[in-house]
Design a protein around this motif. Structure first.
Motif, PDB file in Angstrom:
ATOM      1  N   LEU A   1       0.801  -1.170   0.003  1.00 14.84           N
ATOM      2  CA  LEU A   1      -0.050  -0.008   0.005  1.00 14.84           C
ATOM      3  C   LEU A   1       0.664   1.169   0.114  1.00 14.84           C
ATOM      4  N   ASP A   2       0.451   2.233  -0.797  1.00 10.86           N
ATOM      5  CA  ASP A   2       1.213   3.634  -0.688  1.00 10.86           C
ATOM      6  C   ASP A   2      -0.274   4.325  -0.741  1.00 10.86           C
TER       7      ASP A   2
ATOM      8  N   ASP B   1      -3.438   4.628  -3.076  1.00  5.99           N
ATOM      9  CA  ASP B   1      -4.176   5.453  -2.304  1.00  5.99           C
ATOM     10  C   ASP B   1      -4.420   6.868  -2.340  1.00  5.99           C
ATOM     11  N   ARG B   2      -5.383   7.398  -2.785  1.00  2.84           N
ATOM     12  CA  ARG B   2      -5.427   9.107  -2.745  1.00  2.84           C
ATOM     13  C   ARG B   2      -6.597   9.605  -1.745  1.00  2.84           C
ATOM     14  N   GLY B   3      -6.945   8.837  -0.791  1.00  2.72           N
ATOM     15  CA  GLY B   3      -7.770   9.377   0.305  1.00  2.72           C
ATOM     16  C   GLY B   3      -9.153   8.795  -0.142  1.00  2.72           C
TER      17      GLY B   3
ATOM     18  N   GLN C   1      -5.970   0.863   8.502  1.00  2.00           N
ATOM     19  CA  GLN C   1      -7.551   0.584   8.234  1.00  2.00           C
ATOM     20  C   GLN C   1      -7.783   0.335   6.860  1.00  2.00           C
ATOM     21  N   ILE C   2      -6.799   0.755   6.114  1.00  3.96           N
ATOM     22  CA  ILE C   2      -7.001   0.616   4.489  1.00  3.96           C
ATOM     23  C   ILE C   2      -6.800  -0.837   4.192  1.00  3.96           C
ATOM     24  N   LYS C   3      -5.538  -1.352   4.770  1.00  7.75           N
ATOM     25  CA  LYS C   3      -5.217  -2.771   4.615  1.00  7.75           C
ATOM     26  C   LYS C   3      -6.409  -3.645   5.081  1.00  7.75           C
ATOM     27  N   LYS C   4      -6.897  -3.273   6.234  1.00  2.62           N
ATOM     28  CA  LYS C   4      -8.040  -3.969   6.844  1.00  2.62           C
ATOM     29  C   LYS C   4      -9.135  -4.204   5.864  1.00  2.62           C
ATOM     30  N   VAL C   5      -9.506  -3.455   5.093  1.00  6.04           N
ATOM     31  CA  VAL C   5     -10.809  -3.089   4.223  1.00  6.04           C
ATOM     32  C   VAL C   5     -10.399  -3.955   3.089  1.00  6.04           C
TER      33      VAL C   5
END
Lengths: 87, 338
Positions: free
Chosen positions: A32-33, A66-68, A43-47
């Protein structure tokens, strides 16, 4: 679902996420970036991981730029990329 | 605003002038962002390198760059290019990092960022695991060996005598007259008797000309210096670290300007990563300092027999075998320095 080919979904635009999925030899893996990595990286990784589990994917390398994006966007983009990678 | 692919490259060329950039000849895809019939942004790709990226100042910070980048990545992805690289000036680092690119290395003139599947740390780690080498301290050489000569052999032998373990990385980029698989094979055969020497492919992050940052550095000498320093830093930060390389051997370079610049970049940069650089004087045969280009020149003139005294028997036997026919023809026709 089994990943058989590389596939992508999403855009690099603001509030979105660009997901690339590739077949992986050692289980599921996420690279992830994110512009909000410090605040929301986990949280993003969890999703992403939850979405993979839901779809019963076990061999994906997910590269995410990711850009938000909000959680719903992330889930939708991952689902689309996975379905394209499995068809 | 819309993003379209264009073949009207002269218009793009004109647009790029304002940014002190010029469109390179080798681009495969060029995209433009158009508003009211006017170009407001552009980017191109050549192989896996994204280049000639520019957005009009009055449209910056409006998401034009992210739209261009998405489109070009999509097109590359669909062509099966999953790893992408961007060379840019250091002051643009934050822009591309904000767009998901990762900083690899850089100096004051140029930085390299990577995107998609490209991941230098992971790549080098895999290279090391696959090599099966121990974590002991090592010496290393990076060589093109186009073709493998007694000069190369002498360098490797010197390293082999002075160190417990030696790794030889053969440049993998296939831009030389001798193809990569032949170069690798000849090195392997030529040092078979040296038990502490391991020969392996150099991979994507050691002297790969695909990653030559040429478009925004004007002067040849500035460009050369920037390129050699970037390569040296990538070597120090990733490869030397992962392989536990403490010494790098290079041949003294009396002829070639590029190699000379490369050697001085290594001497300047590698010590700061804890790698000692040893410059070894070239081996002479009959008063001639052996170099691969000298050998290629003899081949070009059809004097294959005369190359014998400069080559290990394994290389010479290959040259006189039928497998070498096509390569020799290519050398005779070619004006390439490599």
């Amino acid at each position: 679902m089994k990943i058989v080919r590389p596939a992508k979904a999403g855009t690099m635009e603001s509030n979105d996420i660009y997901i690339m999925v590739y077949p992986n030899e050692n289980g599921n893996e996420i690279q992830l970036d994110s512009i909000v990595l410090k605040q929301f990286g986990n949280q993003i990784k969890k999703v992403i991981m939850d979405t993979l589990n839901e779809l019963e994917v076990e061999n994906a390398l997910v590269v995410a730029k990711d850009r938000g994006a909000l959680d719903y966007t992330i889930k939708a983009r991952v689902e689309t990329a996975i379905k394209r990678a499995c068809e | 605003m819309e993003i379209i692919e264009t073949k009207e490259l002269d218009k793009v060329e004109n647009f790029l002038k304002d940014f002190d950039l010029s469109l390179e000849k080798d681009v495969d895809i060029t995209l433009i962002a158009v508003e009211d019939g006017r170009i407001i942004g552009t980017c191109s790709a050549s192989g896996n390198i994204i280049k000639d990226f520019a957005v009009s100042s009055e449209y910056q910070n409006e998401g034009v760059a992210s739209k261009l980048l998405t489109q070009i990545q999509n097109r590359l992805f669909d062509k099966g290019v999953y790893e992408t690289f961007i060379f840019t000036k250091p002051q643009n680092r934050h822009i591309f990092e904000g767009l998901g690119y990762r900083f690899v290395e850089g100096s004051e003139d140029v930085i390299l960022l990577e995107g998609g599947l490209a991941n230098v740390e992971k790549y080098v780690k895999n290279m090391f695991i696959k090599s099966g080498l121990s974590s002991n301290e090592k010496a290393c050489l990076v060589m093109n060996c186009n073709p493998f000569t007694l000069g190369h052999r002498f360098l490797i032998e010197t390293a082999s005598k002075e160190n417990e373990e030696v790794v030889v990385f053969v440049v993998e980029e296939n831009k030389s007259l001798f193809p990569f698989d032949v170069r690798l094979k000849l090195v392997k055969e030529g040092v078979k008797d040296l038990k502490n020497v391991r020969v392996m492919p150099g991979g994507k992050y050691i002297i790969s000309s695909a990653t030559f940052p040429s478009y925004f550095l004007r002067k040849e000498d500035v460009r050369l210096k920037a390129y050699t320093r970037l390569d040296a830093k990538i070597f120090g930060r990733y490869i030397a670290k992962e392989f536990n390389i403490k010494r790098r051997y290079v041949g003294e370079e009396p002829y070639c300007k590029v190699t000379k610049a490369y050697n001085s970049a290594l001497l300047e940069i590698l010590p700061s990563f804890g790698v000692e650089v040893k410059v070894v004087e070239r081996l002479k045969v009959d008063g001639v300092k052996i170099s691969a280009s000298f050998v290629r020149n003899l081949i070009k003139q059809g004097k294959i027999y005369e190359t014998k005294k400069f080559l290990p028997s394994t290389t010479y036997e290959f040259l006189i075998s039928s497998d070498a026919k096509d390569i020799i023809e290519k050398i005779k026709r070619s004006d390439s320095p490599h």
